[in-house]
Design a protein around this motif. Sequence first.
Motif, mmCIF file in Angstrom:
data_model
loop_
_atom_site.group_PDB
_atom_site.id
_atom_site.type_symbol
_atom_site.label_atom_id
_atom_site.label_comp_id
_atom_site.label_asym_id
_atom_site.label_seq_id
_atom_site.Cartn_x
_atom_site.Cartn_y
_atom_site.Cartn_z
ATOM 1 N N GLU A 150 1.159 -1.541 0.221
ATOM 2 C CA GLU A 150 -0.121 -0.176 -0.479
ATOM 3 C C GLU A 150 0.550 0.830 0.286
ATOM 4 O O GLU A 150 2.449 1.425 0.753
ATOM 5 N N GLN A 151 0.343 2.306 -1.287
ATOM 6 C CA GLN A 151 1.407 3.393 -1.056
ATOM 7 C C GLN A 151 1.148 4.514 -0.032
ATOM 8 O O GLN A 151 0.106 4.100 0.948
ATOM 9 N N SER A 152 2.609 4.688 0.411
ATOM 10 C CA SER A 152 2.551 5.529 2.085
ATOM 11 C C SER A 152 2.368 6.570 2.563
ATOM 12 O O SER A 152 2.883 6.929 1.303
ATOM 13 N N THR A 153 2.357 7.356 2.880
ATOM 14 C CA THR A 153 2.465 8.604 3.292
ATOM 15 C C THR A 153 3.724 9.155 3.159
ATOM 16 O O THR A 153 4.432 10.423 3.366
ATOM 17 N N THR A 154 4.709 8.124 4.218
ATOM 18 C CA THR A 154 6.234 8.277 4.166
ATOM 19 C C THR A 154 6.485 8.125 3.882
ATOM 20 O O THR A 154 6.606 7.169 3.025
ATOM 21 N N THR A 155 8.284 8.454 3.464
ATOM 22 C CA THR A 155 9.404 7.839 3.217
ATOM 23 C C THR A 155 10.562 7.479 3.939
ATOM 24 O O THR A 155 10.990 7.399 4.778
ATOM 25 N N THR A 156 11.123 6.241 3.458
ATOM 26 C CA THR A 156 12.178 5.827 4.441
ATOM 27 C C THR A 156 13.189 6.834 4.117
ATOM 28 O O THR A 156 13.713 6.706 3.138
ATOM 29 N N VAL B 63 14.960 20.297 11.633
ATOM 30 C CA VAL B 63 14.666 22.248 10.465
ATOM 31 C C VAL B 63 16.404 22.431 9.277
ATOM 32 O O VAL B 63 15.490 23.029 8.575
ATOM 33 N N ARG B 64 16.949 22.371 10.260
ATOM 34 C CA ARG B 64 18.589 22.767 9.659
ATOM 35 C C ARG B 64 18.578 22.030 8.425
ATOM 36 O O ARG B 64 18.945 22.713 6.778
ATOM 37 N N ALA B 65 18.201 20.778 8.270
ATOM 38 C CA ALA B 65 18.284 20.038 7.572
ATOM 39 C C ALA B 65 17.712 19.832 5.975
ATOM 40 O O ALA B 65 17.769 20.163 4.629
ATOM 41 N N THR B 66 16.124 20.429 6.233
ATOM 42 C CA THR B 66 15.155 21.333 5.880
ATOM 43 C C THR B 66 15.604 22.254 4.636
ATOM 44 O O THR B 66 15.164 22.598 3.986
ATOM 45 N N VAL C 83 2.282 23.917 5.046
ATOM 46 C CA VAL C 83 2.183 22.631 5.650
ATOM 47 C C VAL C 83 3.388 22.180 4.634
ATOM 48 O O VAL C 83 3.862 20.663 5.545
ATOM 49 N N ALA C 84 3.934 22.107 3.554
ATOM 50 C CA ALA C 84 4.975 21.537 3.146
ATOM 51 C C ALA C 84 6.471 21.134 4.144
ATOM 52 O O ALA C 84 6.958 20.364 3.706
ATOM 53 N N GLN D 86 9.534 14.245 7.541
ATOM 54 C CA GLN D 86 10.628 13.190 7.305
ATOM 55 C C GLN D 86 11.791 13.520 7.936
ATOM 56 O O GLN D 86 12.582 11.783 7.823
ATOM 57 N N GLU D 87 12.002 13.944 7.816
ATOM 58 C CA GLU D 87 14.118 14.298 8.888
ATOM 59 C C GLU D 87 14.186 13.687 9.775
ATOM 60 O O GLU D 87 15.480 13.492 9.763
ATOM 61 N N VAL D 88 12.717 13.648 10.967
ATOM 62 C CA VAL D 88 13.595 13.430 12.079
ATOM 63 C C VAL D 88 13.129 11.977 12.038
ATOM 64 O O VAL D 88 12.469 10.873 11.591
#
Length: 642
Positions: free
Chosen positions: A464-470, A536-539, A548-549, A556-558
Amino acid sequence: MAGLIKREDIDEVRQRTDIKEVVDGYVTLKSAGLGSFKGLCPFHDERSPSFTVRPQVGRYHCFGCGEDGDAISFVQKMDHSSFQEAVEKLAARIGYELRYEDGGTGPNREEVGKRQRLLDAHKIADEFFRAQLLTPGAAEGRNFLDGRGFDRAAAEHFGVGYAPQGWDSLLKHLRGRGFTDAELKLTGMFSEGNRGIYDRFRGRLIWPIRDIAGDTIGFGARKLYEDDQGPKYLNTPETTLYKKSQVLYGIDIAKRNIAKDRQLVVVEGYTDVMACHLAGVTTAVATCGTAFGTEHIKIARRLLSDDGTGGEVVFTFDGDAAGQKAALRAFEEDQRFVAQTYVAVEPTGADPCDLRQLKGDAAVRELIDSRKPLFEFAIRASLRRHNLDTVEGRVAALREAAPVVAQIRDSAIRPAYIRELAGWLGMPIEEVSRYVGAAAKRAASGAASSGAASSGGAQSGAAEQSTTTTAASSNGQASNIQAFNRPDPRDPVAGMERQALEVVLQEPSVLGDGAWERFEASHFATPAYAAVHAAVRATGLAHAADPVAWVEHIRQEVPEPLRPLVSELAVTPLPASTPEAMQRYCRDILARLFELQITRIKADKMGQLQRLDATAFPEEFQRLNRELMVLEMQRRALRSDS
């Protein structure tokens, strides 16, 4: 061909969707400060609202149970739908056309439009029928309900209505609302004769049949008058909306408790569902004129999270031969479940509605509490067909019961039923076990040959398609993620860091004019907050223009365990009632953070200064003094600005 939705379209739907409008369809929200809304959590029982929604960042978080997410995950959880279904529903809501990977396609826009027209017609018809129940002409319908112990409040709760006795009452009403006869023919609410279409339901009590999302997709109608030549119950025929093999009456009001209690009770009729719910069995549903089958099982598995960790399905049947036959049909389907399956049989033949009338609410609850495992019911039913007083009868009974026991997939339960069967038959356990083992081998052999014949057309489905990526976290690979303890709210440093992250996540615009560089260089002492700061720094500020984005990228970064914390920080109401007050508050919080950083750096340099031999290192001594002076000027400037 169905395909996975393109990632950029998922992001677009997430960003364009007003999460408050979505949540408003399920939860009553009230203002909780500038840009924040609060209501009673739909995921757990509570008296004081702790479920918070912040539309600006597109997220919700419950400070009571910890549930959090965006509009997509909210629809998934509330409607018990897949990720793709939730995205498609939200896309249709905002009129956004989705694109799919590998040339796949989604719902046809024209078909979606037609479906919405059908849903609109059913919604209006539902309202019409409910209004008619209060008219003088519906006295017989109200008498029917009253005679079965259902008052006006019960009728309103279940949406019960009344179809007038005329031939075109509903037809005129829907035509007046702009529906064409061509559209109305597709609803199943009308029959067609030589002179055109006319009302299918006339002079009947009406129950709206809704899907799991709460949309009315059909109706069930009960005969009230002796001169009605139709069947006792008349349902909507098969339509593009209404497929009886896929419908469970009452699922819209029972779904939450089914998921919470991990129990699904299957009864036979609309009034039985009403009686169960009013008696406190709020997990009851009913099939609509068909046996409980494969499609119903799919719904049940989705609600029960049928993953081997528990859950039960309880079928209620009469104690007569027909009821036993229905129970055995249910047993055949049971093997599709991981959940345990039970049967509750009323010996006198009373259904839950009759039982409630005769003996009260407690009797209905006791019926469900008296449930027996369907395995036991099926085995005992097979034994009753044989004369167990003779050797021949016992052997024949063993031959019939052994395949039933062999179907039990749970390796822990099967030996227990072998022992039970041996006791019921008065035969050695070893002999019964041998028969069951042979039956299991025959079944396995048959399944293997059947599977080989059909394997050519089978294909494995994609996950199933997921809202998150590894992704690896900012602090190291995901496999090496440390355990994060919840920060102590009494720690003033942790409190300061939390407030700063709340501001940055919710109002990233305050990071202009050099504030970003200061924030980026800040040191966070609390491990959990340090990980969010690193994310936050990585984003980076590139995504800050879209709140929202911005929040989604940070999530996704944490590390995975910290994603709920990010949602919590993003929706915590900030103490400001006007935009001007919000800006002042955010500037003050960042100023306090930066002042804390300056104080920490000053303390380090003061320590260096005290350890330094000024005579031996005069230049180093002067440099540290100058740096301390600059830091003090920066600290004073921060205070004067705030």
